[in-house]
Design an enzyme around this catalytic site. Structure first.
Site, PDB file in Angstrom:
ATOM      1  CG  PHE A  13     -15.523  -8.733   6.637  1.00 39.19           C
ATOM      2  CD1 PHE A  13     -14.873  -9.951   6.513  1.00 39.19           C
ATOM      3  CD2 PHE A  13     -15.881  -8.049   5.478  1.00 39.19           C
ATOM      4  CE1 PHE A  13     -14.572 -10.482   5.263  1.00 39.19           C
ATOM      5  CE2 PHE A  13     -15.595  -8.566   4.231  1.00 39.19           C
ATOM      6  CZ  PHE A  13     -14.933  -9.782   4.122  1.00 39.19           C
ATOM      7  CG  ASP A  34     -18.676   1.569  17.904  1.00 42.09           C
ATOM      8  OD1 ASP A  34     -18.563   0.516  17.242  1.00 42.09           O
ATOM      9  OD2 ASP A  34     -19.399   2.527  17.543  1.00 42.09           O
ATOM     10  CB  ALA A  76     -13.869   2.677  12.904  1.00 42.00           C
ATOM     11  CE1 TYR A 143     -19.950   3.740   3.848  1.00 41.74           C
ATOM     12  CE2 TYR A 143     -20.380   3.050   1.584  1.00 41.74           C
ATOM     13  CZ  TYR A 143     -19.605   3.002   2.734  1.00 41.74           C
ATOM     14  OH  TYR A 143     -18.488   2.200   2.762  1.00 41.74           O
ATOM     15  CG  ASN A 172     -19.420  -4.553  -3.562  1.00 42.57           C
ATOM     16  OD1 ASN A 172     -19.179  -3.465  -4.098  1.00 42.57           O
ATOM     17  ND2 ASN A 172     -20.591  -4.840  -3.035  1.00 42.57           N
ATOM     18  NE  ARG A 210     -23.058  -2.821  -5.931  1.00 43.35           N
ATOM     19  CZ  ARG A 210     -24.057  -2.370  -6.660  1.00 43.35           C
ATOM     20  NH1 ARG A 210     -23.985  -2.430  -7.998  1.00 43.35           N
ATOM     21  NH2 ARG A 210     -25.144  -1.862  -6.100  1.00 43.35           N
ATOM     22  NE  ARG A 265     -31.498  -3.085  -0.732  1.00 43.20           N
ATOM     23  CZ  ARG A 265     -30.741  -3.909  -0.013  1.00 43.20           C
ATOM     24  NH1 ARG A 265     -31.132  -4.277   1.192  1.00 43.20           N
ATOM     25  NH2 ARG A 265     -29.600  -4.368  -0.502  1.00 43.20           N
TER      26      ARG A 265
END
Length: 311
Positions: A13, A34, A76, A143, A172, A210, A265
């Site tokens: 993106f 990849d 990446a 993360y 974001n 955000r 979450r």
């Protein structure tokens, strides 16, 4: 001699927009991706795609030695908070070992590195808003932890080699080419729900905030950071809750669909807003696209993409 640049994650993106900009500035661009989440079709004509996992150090070294770039833009990553909780080992392998590989081979050819880190996932909850770079990170997810560890390698290799490497902690990011699949990319996800007339799930009951920053602004920041040393928040300094994003996109679509509400979450933040004043002072950069305008632009572009795939 034409300047050369490598963009890891350049079929993704943000990366594909950066490749467009570098080509526009006259660079020879090589994309390393990849294609686990990227799309070869996003790599524009004029750029070369090399399919490779950045964890593969010998393969990465071979490409970087051959290209001898002036700059490497390292985008990446394993970028899913949920996936990092489910498989922290793989998250660490890509985000930490992969980044170490990049700065190691960059040092061998004298290339500067611009590394895209995370803003919100790094600082954690219960921090001042907007949050400055001086705040000690307290990530809630693997993360965020892996990105913080990767930053340390980027900064250490810069200090030890004298080659200027920059860390850009992104808010974001949203905009054209963002994938509506997976849990990341709420603007694209909401747009796809509106396009297909489905009710979305608003985690945290729509209240989490955000700092949403338009992809074209982010690309400008990455270009400004090339050849510089430092850590920079790249964001708008505006806190927007998820329910407001859904409302703005619904207005753009001219549709009224009631969302479903759900709990947050694991690993997700309640609030996030970044202080980007350092980037303005040192890089001469600040976000130009207001959130309301950017959401409208993103909605139109994403719907056009959905239509083209459908056809």
């Amino acid at each position: 001699m034409t300047a050369r640049a490598i963009v890891t994650g350049g079929a993704g993106f943000i990366g594909s927009h950066l490749v467009d900009a570098l080509l526009g500035e006259g660079y020879e661009v090589t994309v390393i991706d990849d294609l686990s989440s990227g799309d070869a079709a996003r790599v524009p004509e004029g750029a070369e795609l090399r399919q490779l996992d950045i964890v593969d150090l010998p393969g990465l070294r071979q490409i970087v030695t051959e290209i001898a770039p002036r700059a490497i833009f390292h985008l990446a990553a394993q970028a899913s908070v949920v996936a990092s909780v489910e498989d922290p080992g793989r998250d660490c392998e890509v985000n930490v070992k992969g980044t170490l590989n990049v700065v190691e081979v960059a040092g061998e050819c004298g290339a500067s590195v611009v590394f895209t880190s995370t803003g919100g996932a790094l600082y954690g909850d219960d921090v001042p808003m907007p949050t400055p770079e001086s705040r000690i990170p307290a990530p809630l997810s693997p993360y965020g932890a892996s990105k913080w560890a990767a930053e340390a390698y980027v900064n250490t290799w810069s200090l030890s080699s004298g080659i200027p490497h920059a860390v850009c902690r992104l808010g974001n990011v949203y905009g054209p080419r963002q994938s509506p699949h997976g849990e990341a990319g709420v603007v694209a996800i909401f747009t796809h729900h509106l396009y297909t007339e489905q009710s979305p799930k608003l985690f945290g009951h729509g209240s989490p905030t955000r700092d949403y920053v338009y992809v074209a602004d982010v690309v400008g920041a990455l270009l400004a950071a090339s050849g510089r040393s430092g850590t920079y928040n790249i964001a708008t300094q505006v806190e927007t809750d998820v329910a407001s994003v859904w409302s703005e996109l619904s207005n753009a679509a001219g549709k009224e669909i009631a969302p479903r509400l759900a709990d947050l979450r694991p690993g997700e933040l309640k609030r996030s807003c970044l202080d980007s004043s350092r980037a303005e002072r040192e890089l001469g950069w600040r976000a130009e696209v207001p959130v309301a305008e950017g959401l409208g632009l993103a909605y139109e572009a994403l719907v056009a993409e959905f239509e083209s795939r459908r056809g």
